[in-house]
Design a protein around this motif. Structure first.
Motif, mmCIF file in Angstrom:
data_model
loop_
_atom_site.group_PDB
_atom_site.id
_atom_site.type_symbol
_atom_site.label_atom_id
_atom_site.label_comp_id
_atom_site.label_asym_id
_atom_site.label_seq_id
_atom_site.Cartn_x
_atom_site.Cartn_y
_atom_site.Cartn_z
ATOM 1 N N VAL A 31 75.990 63.355 64.509
ATOM 2 C CA VAL A 31 75.966 62.107 63.752
ATOM 3 C C VAL A 31 75.340 61.016 64.627
ATOM 4 C CG1 VAL A 31 77.352 60.282 62.703
ATOM 5 C CG2 VAL A 31 77.975 62.678 62.341
ATOM 6 N N PHE A 32 74.302 60.380 64.121
ATOM 7 C CA PHE A 32 73.757 59.193 64.784
ATOM 8 C C PHE A 32 74.251 57.983 64.018
ATOM 9 C CE2 PHE A 32 69.960 56.207 65.231
ATOM 10 C CZ PHE A 32 70.474 55.621 66.379
ATOM 11 N N ALA A 33 75.188 57.243 64.621
ATOM 12 C CA ALA A 33 75.763 56.058 63.993
ATOM 13 C C ALA A 33 74.895 54.857 64.351
ATOM 14 C CB ALA A 33 77.193 55.853 64.478
ATOM 15 N N CYS A 34 74.227 54.279 63.349
ATOM 16 C CA CYS A 34 73.303 53.186 63.627
ATOM 17 C C CYS A 34 73.587 51.995 62.725
ATOM 18 C CB CYS A 34 71.853 53.644 63.450
ATOM 19 S SG CYS A 34 71.429 54.069 61.749
ATOM 20 N N ASP A 35 73.174 50.853 63.207
ATOM 21 C CA ASP A 35 73.294 49.609 62.457
ATOM 22 C C ASP A 35 71.912 49.286 61.901
ATOM 23 O OD1 ASP A 35 73.586 47.049 61.516
ATOM 24 O OD2 ASP A 35 74.673 46.314 63.269
ATOM 25 N N LEU A 36 71.780 49.251 60.585
ATOM 26 C CA LEU A 36 70.481 48.999 59.968
ATOM 27 C C LEU A 36 69.857 47.698 60.462
ATOM 28 C CD1 LEU A 36 70.872 50.056 56.219
ATOM 29 C CD2 LEU A 36 69.539 51.177 58.002
ATOM 30 N N ARG A 37 70.696 46.724 60.748
ATOM 31 C CA ARG A 37 70.175 45.430 61.174
ATOM 32 C C ARG A 37 69.526 45.495 62.539
ATOM 33 N NH1 ARG A 37 75.565 42.195 61.017
ATOM 34 N NH2 ARG A 37 76.120 44.145 62.077
ATOM 35 N N LYS A 38 69.785 46.574 63.292
ATOM 36 C CA LYS A 38 69.273 46.645 64.654
ATOM 37 C C LYS A 38 68.421 47.887 64.883
ATOM 38 C CE LYS A 38 73.021 43.825 66.483
ATOM 39 N NZ LYS A 38 74.095 43.682 67.472
ATOM 40 N N VAL A 39 67.999 48.539 63.793
ATOM 41 C CA VAL A 39 67.056 49.639 63.936
ATOM 42 C C VAL A 39 65.708 49.052 64.350
ATOM 43 C CG1 VAL A 39 65.775 51.429 62.718
ATOM 44 C CG2 VAL A 39 68.212 51.131 62.282
ATOM 45 N N SER A 40 65.128 49.555 65.405
ATOM 46 C CA SER A 40 63.871 49.005 65.905
ATOM 47 C C SER A 40 63.172 50.065 66.734
ATOM 48 C CB SER A 40 64.120 47.770 66.764
ATOM 49 O OG SER A 40 64.749 48.140 67.975
ATOM 50 N N HIS A 41 62.033 49.691 67.252
ATOM 51 C CA HIS A 41 61.271 50.630 68.079
ATOM 52 C C HIS A 41 61.921 50.847 69.439
ATOM 53 C CE1 HIS A 41 58.064 51.167 65.232
ATOM 54 N NE2 HIS A 41 57.976 49.858 65.066
ATOM 55 N N SER A 42 62.979 50.124 69.737
ATOM 56 C CA SER A 42 63.734 50.397 70.959
ATOM 57 C C SER A 42 64.801 51.465 70.739
ATOM 58 C CB SER A 42 64.392 49.110 71.484
ATOM 59 O OG SER A 42 65.340 48.621 70.548
ATOM 60 N N THR A 43 64.965 51.918 69.487
ATOM 61 C CA THR A 43 65.890 53.018 69.210
ATOM 62 C C THR A 43 65.429 54.250 69.992
ATOM 63 O OG1 THR A 43 66.362 52.187 66.991
ATOM 64 C CG2 THR A 43 66.841 54.508 67.400
ATOM 65 N N PRO A 44 66.311 54.903 70.734
ATOM 66 C CA PRO A 44 65.896 55.995 71.628
ATOM 67 C C PRO A 44 65.569 57.282 70.871
ATOM 68 C CG PRO A 44 68.273 55.746 71.695
ATOM 69 C CD PRO A 44 67.753 54.615 70.837
ATOM 70 N N VAL A 45 64.485 57.244 70.129
ATOM 71 C CA VAL A 45 64.101 58.367 69.273
ATOM 72 C C VAL A 45 63.815 59.614 70.105
ATOM 73 C CG1 VAL A 45 62.401 59.189 67.610
ATOM 74 C CG2 VAL A 45 63.206 56.825 67.499
ATOM 75 N N VAL A 46 63.116 59.440 71.208
ATOM 76 C CA VAL A 46 62.777 60.589 72.046
ATOM 77 C C VAL A 46 64.037 61.262 72.582
ATOM 78 C CG1 VAL A 46 61.655 61.323 74.186
ATOM 79 C CG2 VAL A 46 60.527 59.659 72.679
ATOM 80 N N GLU A 47 64.996 60.449 73.031
ATOM 81 C CA GLU A 47 66.239 61.007 73.575
ATOM 82 C C GLU A 47 67.041 61.713 72.481
ATOM 83 O OE1 GLU A 47 68.541 61.932 76.785
ATOM 84 O OE2 GLU A 47 66.749 60.677 76.887
ATOM 85 N N ILE A 48 67.091 61.124 71.295
ATOM 86 C CA ILE A 48 67.781 61.776 70.177
ATOM 87 C C ILE A 48 67.137 63.121 69.882
ATOM 88 C CG2 ILE A 48 68.273 61.643 67.698
ATOM 89 C CD1 ILE A 48 68.484 58.580 68.070
ATOM 90 N N GLY A 49 65.799 63.133 69.832
ATOM 91 C CA GLY A 49 65.082 64.380 69.582
ATOM 92 C C GLY A 49 65.347 65.424 70.644
ATOM 93 N N LYS A 50 65.476 64.978 71.901
ATOM 94 C CA LYS A 50 65.751 65.908 72.992
ATOM 95 C C LYS A 50 67.085 66.616 72.783
ATOM 96 C CE LYS A 50 65.054 64.224 77.062
ATOM 97 N NZ LYS A 50 65.261 63.477 78.334
ATOM 98 N N TRP A 51 68.106 65.833 72.374
ATOM 99 C CA TRP A 51 69.424 66.429 72.166
ATOM 100 C C TRP A 51 69.439 67.365 70.948
ATOM 101 C CZ3 TRP A 51 73.644 66.673 75.166
ATOM 102 C CH2 TRP A 51 73.633 65.883 76.328
ATOM 103 N N LEU A 52 68.724 66.994 69.911
ATOM 104 C CA LEU A 52 68.637 67.874 68.746
ATOM 105 C C LEU A 52 68.001 69.205 69.125
ATOM 106 C CD1 LEU A 52 67.456 65.298 66.052
ATOM 107 C CD2 LEU A 52 69.711 66.385 66.175
ATOM 108 N N GLU A 53 66.982 69.136 69.970
ATOM 109 C CA GLU A 53 66.306 70.357 70.393
ATOM 110 C C GLU A 53 67.179 71.192 71.322
ATOM 111 O OE1 GLU A 53 62.146 71.757 72.591
ATOM 112 O OE2 GLU A 53 62.582 69.625 72.282
#
Length: 280
Positions: free
Chosen positions: A156-178
């Motif tokens: 589960v990625f718990a996120c706040d819509l008001r603070k979703v931005s390009h600073s969201t650690p997408v690469v790190e999330i993808g690493k853990w999913l992999e």
């Protein structure tokens, strides 16, 4: 993932975190584990024998206790494991000690127990873990006192819509999913009764633009207690891990700084992975 640091204060919660991390390390083929104890944080309430000894002997006692923890860890890993275990102890403040070890060993992750040596009825979470969560730049995996490692199939990625931005650690999330071969569930929980602004639609578009690459499920909810709702959701969907960003959502503050939470700490089995925002 090559190197993880497991910090221990020799409490029962820390011992459980060691067992959990050892099972996870074996599952995801970690190369080395650094077992670390900062005896600057030493006090009398510990589950291993830390007696009133003179300062020159504290390091020796700390190392002896680490060796006992290592023996338990290696028992979990099994005889044929290839994970190298290193022991480090010093009198640095915990955060500084971990930062220096992380730089020296090029660590990828820090693991800590959810509670320290203090009685749970008096203190919700060990102050050392709070300090790490607030300041540590590495990913921090916090293990509840009663969590037992099982293969993680959903995150589960718990996120706040008001603070979703390009600073969201997408690469790190993808690493853990992999690494975990897990499915991503993206969850946004708004406060009960809070009016939805027109900007929310744009924020949803932003979130999809960032995360659709992982083909996640998107879920939305409302609650007067965001932390508890996230935990309920994770348990209800069979998720083995919750990911969040401490500075977004106010989730960390909600999770650990309210009144004693029987649900989240005493009953929770879901570890929490805290990631940092990406640098601009």
């Amino acid at each position: 993932m090559k190197t993880i640091i497991i910090t221990t204060d020799f409490s029962k919660s820390a011992s459980n975190a060691v067992r959990y991390a050892a099972k996870m390390a074996k599952s995801i083929e970690v190369e080395q584990i650094i077992l670390y104890h900062a005896y600057d944080n030493l006090n009398t309430a510990t589950d291993l024998p830390m007696t009133d000894i003179a300062p020159p002997l504290v390091k020796e006692q700390s190392l002896a206790n680490l060796e006992a923890v290592q023996a338990e860890l290696e028992q979990v890993l099994g005889e044929n494991n290839s994970v190298r275990v290193h022991l480090v102890t010093n009198n640095f403040p915990l955060l500084r000690g971990i930062e220096e070890i992380a730089e020296e060993w090029r660590a990828d992750l820090v693991v800590a127990g959810a509670t320290g040596r203090s009685n749970l009825e008096q203190v919700l979470i060990g102050s050392n873990t709070v300090n790490l969560a607030s300041s540590l730049k590495l990913p921090l995996l916090i293990i509840p006192a009663n969590a037992d490692y099982q293969p993680i199939q959903k995150i589960v990625f718990a996120c706040d819509l008001r603070k979703v931005s390009h600073s969201t650690p997408v690469v790190e999330i993808g690493k853990w999913l992999e690494i975990l071969k897990a499915k991503l569930l993206v969850l946004n929980v708004a406060l009960e009764g809070k009016q939805i602004s027109p900007d929310m639609i744009m924020e949803q578009y932003k979130m999809h633009a960032l995360l659709d690459i992982f083909q996640p499920e998107y879920h939305y909810g409302t609650s007067n207690d965001i932390a508890e709702e996230i935990e309920h959701f994770a348990e209800g969907h069979g998720a083995g891990l919750i990911i969040t960003i401490p500075k977004s959502y106010g989730f960390f503050r909600s999770l650990f700084h309210r009144s004693i939470s029987k649900h989240l700490i005493k009953k929770s089995h879901t570890p929490l992975l805290l990631l940092r925002e990406e640098e601009p």
